[in-house]
Design a protein around this motif. Structure first.
Motif, PDB file in Angstrom:
ATOM      1  N   UNK A 107      83.835  55.746 -12.308  1.00 49.48           N
ATOM      2  CA  UNK A 107      83.198  54.456 -12.055  1.00 49.48           C
ATOM      3  C   UNK A 107      82.570  54.408 -10.666  1.00 49.48           C
ATOM      4  N   UNK A 108      83.292  54.901  -9.657  1.00 46.85           N
ATOM      5  CA  UNK A 108      82.826  54.761  -8.281  1.00 46.85           C
ATOM      6  C   UNK A 108      81.783  55.806  -7.886  1.00 46.85           C
ATOM      7  N   UNK A 109      81.830  56.973  -8.506  1.00 47.83           N
ATOM      8  CA  UNK A 109      80.815  57.982  -8.207  1.00 47.83           C
ATOM      9  C   UNK A 109      79.584  57.830  -9.079  1.00 47.83           C
ATOM     10  N   UNK A 110      79.758  57.254 -10.270  1.00 50.31           N
ATOM     11  CA  UNK A 110      78.643  57.102 -11.190  1.00 50.31           C
ATOM     12  C   UNK A 110      78.330  58.348 -11.986  1.00 50.31           C
ATOM     13  N   UNK A 111      79.251  59.332 -11.989  1.00 53.28           N
ATOM     14  CA  UNK A 111      79.026  60.566 -12.746  1.00 53.28           C
ATOM     15  C   UNK A 111      80.247  60.857 -13.618  1.00 53.28           C
ATOM     16  N   UNK A 112      80.072  61.670 -14.661  1.00 56.34           N
ATOM     17  CA  UNK A 112      81.221  61.998 -15.509  1.00 56.34           C
ATOM     18  C   UNK A 112      82.314  62.734 -14.748  1.00 56.34           C
ATOM     19  N   UNK A 113      83.544  62.416 -15.073  1.00 53.46           N
ATOM     20  CA  UNK A 113      84.706  63.104 -14.526  1.00 53.46           C
ATOM     21  C   UNK A 113      85.436  63.772 -15.682  1.00 53.46           C
ATOM     22  N   UNK A 114      85.744  65.039 -15.506  1.00 51.84           N
ATOM     23  CA  UNK A 114      86.401  65.844 -16.534  1.00 51.84           C
ATOM     24  C   UNK A 114      87.744  66.302 -15.991  1.00 51.84           C
ATOM     25  N   UNK A 115      88.790  66.124 -16.776  1.00 46.52           N
ATOM     26  CA  UNK A 115      90.113  66.568 -16.351  1.00 46.52           C
ATOM     27  C   UNK A 115      90.792  67.307 -17.495  1.00 46.52           C
ATOM     28  N   UNK A 116      91.816  68.085 -17.186  1.00 47.97           N
ATOM     29  CA  UNK A 116      92.463  68.918 -18.196  1.00 47.97           C
ATOM     30  C   UNK A 116      93.882  69.247 -17.745  1.00 47.97           C
ATOM     31  N   UNK A 117      94.650  69.834 -18.639  1.00 41.18           N
ATOM     32  CA  UNK A 117      96.025  70.247 -18.335  1.00 41.18           C
ATOM     33  C   UNK A 117      96.058  71.734 -18.005  1.00 41.18           C
ATOM     34  N   UNK A 118      96.595  72.055 -16.835  1.00 37.78           N
ATOM     35  CA  UNK A 118      96.818  73.445 -16.462  1.00 37.78           C
ATOM     36  C   UNK A 118      98.303  73.771 -16.618  1.00 37.78           C
ATOM     37  N   UNK A 119      98.629  75.048 -16.642  1.00 40.18           N
ATOM     38  CA  UNK A 119     100.029  75.445 -16.791  1.00 40.18           C
ATOM     39  C   UNK A 119     100.839  75.030 -15.560  1.00 40.18           C
ATOM     40  N   UNK A 120     102.074  74.603 -15.818  1.00 40.35           N
ATOM     41  CA  UNK A 120     102.917  74.046 -14.770  1.00 40.35           C
ATOM     42  C   UNK A 120     104.085  74.966 -14.430  1.00 40.35           C
ATOM     43  N   UNK A 121     104.472  74.929 -13.155  1.00 42.23           N
ATOM     44  CA  UNK A 121     105.670  75.616 -12.672  1.00 42.23           C
ATOM     45  C   UNK A 121     106.901  74.761 -13.010  1.00 42.23           C
ATOM     46  N   UNK A 122     108.088  75.329 -13.041  1.00 39.62           N
ATOM     47  CA  UNK A 122     108.429  76.721 -12.710  1.00 39.62           C
ATOM     48  C   UNK A 122     108.252  77.703 -13.864  1.00 39.62           C
ATOM     49  N   UNK A 123     108.019  77.201 -15.088  1.00 39.33           N
ATOM     50  CA  UNK A 123     107.836  78.123 -16.208  1.00 39.33           C
ATOM     51  C   UNK A 123     106.626  79.022 -15.983  1.00 39.33           C
ATOM     52  N   UNK A 124     105.605  78.467 -15.325  1.00 38.44           N
ATOM     53  CA  UNK A 124     104.375  79.211 -15.066  1.00 38.44           C
ATOM     54  C   UNK A 124     104.066  79.126 -13.568  1.00 38.44           C
ATOM     55  N   UNK A 125     104.704  79.955 -12.759  1.00 38.71           N
ATOM     56  CA  UNK A 125     104.520  79.862 -11.302  1.00 38.71           C
ATOM     57  C   UNK A 125     103.151  80.377 -10.869  1.00 38.71           C
ATOM     58  N   UNK A 126     102.882  80.189  -9.588  1.00 36.87           N
ATOM     59  CA  UNK A 126     101.649  80.703  -8.982  1.00 36.87           C
ATOM     60  C   UNK A 126     101.458  82.175  -9.338  1.00 36.87           C
ATOM     61  N   UNK A 127     100.251  82.571  -9.734  1.00 35.80           N
ATOM     62  CA  UNK A 127      98.987  81.814  -9.697  1.00 35.80           C
ATOM     63  C   UNK A 127      98.529  81.250 -11.033  1.00 35.80           C
ATOM     64  N   UNK A 128      99.445  80.976 -11.967  1.00 34.90           N
ATOM     65  CA  UNK A 128      99.036  80.590 -13.321  1.00 34.90           C
ATOM     66  C   UNK A 128      98.142  79.349 -13.320  1.00 34.90           C
ATOM     67  N   UNK A 129      98.587  78.272 -12.641  1.00 34.04           N
ATOM     68  CA  UNK A 129      97.784  77.050 -12.621  1.00 34.04           C
ATOM     69  C   UNK A 129      96.434  77.270 -11.986  1.00 34.04           C
ATOM     70  N   UNK A 130      96.390  78.035 -10.915  1.00 32.21           N
ATOM     71  CA  UNK A 130      95.122  78.338 -10.253  1.00 32.21           C
ATOM     72  C   UNK A 130      94.210  79.131 -11.182  1.00 32.21           C
ATOM     73  N   UNK A 131      94.753  80.106 -11.880  1.00 31.76           N
ATOM     74  CA  UNK A 131      93.942  80.883 -12.817  1.00 31.76           C
ATOM     75  C   UNK A 131      93.357  79.993 -13.907  1.00 31.76           C
ATOM     76  N   UNK A 132      94.122  78.992 -14.354  1.00 31.94           N
ATOM     77  CA  UNK A 132      93.598  78.065 -15.360  1.00 31.94           C
ATOM     78  C   UNK A 132      92.419  77.265 -14.808  1.00 31.94           C
ATOM     79  N   UNK A 133      92.521  76.847 -13.543  1.00 38.84           N
ATOM     80  CA  UNK A 133      91.430  76.096 -12.922  1.00 38.84           C
ATOM     81  C   UNK A 133      90.176  76.958 -12.806  1.00 38.84           C
TER      82      UNK A 133
END
Length: 308
Positions: A107-133
C-alpha cells in the motif's frame, strides 16, 4: 548501563492490551521448535486483521516449487516489485504471519509485494534459508515478469536480505533495499544488547537461542559476512544497492542497525537510517493498533520512491 529510552504511551498501551488478551505466554525459544512455531503463529496472525485491500491477490508456484503470495495494490504501474522476507529468528513465523506487513508495504510503496516461506532452523540450519531466498530471487521473473525488483525484510528477514545481496556480489542486484530492525552482527555485548537485555519483547537470551538454532552454538559466526553483514568488507558493501534502514529504540538489536548504518555512511554511501523512539522490536507488525508502525510504513514508502 546505557539508557534505552522509555516506552511511548501508545507502545505501552499495546503491550498492556496484549497482556490482557493473551495472558502469560511461554517463551517460544525454550519450547520444542514445532510448539514454539505454534505459539508465534497464533500471536502474530492477529496483525493480519484489517489489512489494506489489494487490487489483486495471487498465490503462485515458484520455479523451485514453493508457494509465493503476491499482493498487488491499485497504484501498480507494472514496472516494479518487492520481495519481502519475513522475520522470526530464522526459526519462527511465516508468510502467513507477515501477510499484514506485506499488504501495508504494498500500500505504501504502490508496488506489488511478494512473500514466501523459506526453510526454518533448527531443522534446516544456515545456509538453507538463505539458499531458498537466492533460489527465489533467481526465479522471480516467472512470478511477475519484466519488473525491476527491490528487496525488503524485517529482523532475521533483513539479515537474509542483506546476505542474499552479498552473495549476489553486484550481479543481478535488487534496485533498492528496505530493512527493518535487522540482525547484522552477533555481538551480545553491544550497547543495546546490554541496555535492553531483558526486553520488553525480544531479549538477549532469546537472540542467543535464535543464533544457536540458526548456526549451532560452536559456529564461528563472526567470520562469515552472510551471517554478520556488519563485518563484510568495504568492497562487498560497496556493491549493495541504495538502502533504507530503521531500528526500534527499545530493542536489543538497535546497535546492529546503528553500527551498520555508521559503517555504510563512513564509506561515503547515502543510505537512509532512522531510529523510531519509544517502540520495541517487531513494532511494525502492530500497525492496526500502533500509530508509530503505520508511520514507519509510510516512511518506508517515501524512502522507496526516493531510491527508485
Amino acid at each position: 548501563m546505557t539508557n534505552a529510552g522509555s516506552l511511548a504511551p501508545e507502545m505501552r498501551a499495546v503491550l498492556e492490551r496484549l497482556a490482557v488478551e493473551d495472558g502469560l505466554q511461554p517463551d517460544p525459544t525454550i519450547l520444542p521448535p514445532a510448539e514454539g512455531r505454534a505459539v508465534t503463529e497464533a500471536s502474530n496472525r492477529r496483525w493480519n486483521l484489517d489489512g489494506p485491500k489489494m487490487a489483486r491477490e495471487l498465490i503462485v508456484e515458484t520455479p523451485d516449487g514453493r508457494r509465493a503470495y503476491v499482493f498487488i495494490p491499485g497504484r501498480d504501474d507494472g514496472t516494479r516489485a518487492i520481495l519481502y522476507i519475513h522475520g522470526g529468528g530464522w526459526s519462527f513465523c511465516s508468510a502467513a504471519t507477515h501477510e499484514g506487513a506485506a499488504r501495508r508495504l504494498a500500500q505504501e510503496t504502490g508496488v506489488p509485494v511478494v512473500t514466501f516461506d523459506y526453510r526454518l532452523a533448527p531443522e534446516h540450519p544456515y545456509p538453507a534459508g538463505l539458499e531458498d531466498c537466492i533460489s527465489f530471487w533467481a526465479g522471480r521473473d516467472a512470478i511477475l515478469p519484466e519488473r525491476k525488483w527491490s528487496i525488503s525484510g524485517d529482523s532475521a528477514g533483513a539479515n537474509l536480505a542483506v546476505a542474499m545481496m552479498l552473495r549476489l556480489d553486484g550481479c543481478d542486484p535488487p534496485q533498492s533495499g528496505l530493512l527493518f530492525y535487522g540482525v547484522y552482527d552477533a555481538d551480545f555485548d553491544s550497547p543495546s544488547y546490554v541496555s535492553v537485555a531483558d526486553g520488553p519483547g525480544l531479549t538477549r537470551d532469546k537472540m542467543r537461542r535464535y543464533w544457536d538454532y540458526y548456526t549451532g552454538a560452536q559456529t564461528d559466526r563472526l567470520s562469515d559476512p552472510c551471517l554478520v553483514p556488519l563485518r563484510a568488507s568495504v568492497d562487498a558493501l560497496a556493491n549493495l544497492p541504495p538502502l533504507y534502514l530503521n531500528a526500534a529504540e527499545i530493542d536489543p538489536l538497535r546497535s546492529d542497525s546503528q553500527r551498520f548504518a555508521e559503517k555504510l555512511s563512513a564509506m561515503g554511501r547515502q543510505d537512509l537510517f532512522e531510529i523510531v523512539p519509544g517502540v520495541i522490536h517487531g513494532f511494525m507488525q502492530m500497525s492496526m493498533w500502533l500509530p508509530q508502525a503505520s508511520e514507519a510504513y509510510r516512511r518506508a514508502g517515501q524512502a522507496f520512491r526516493a531510491m527508485t
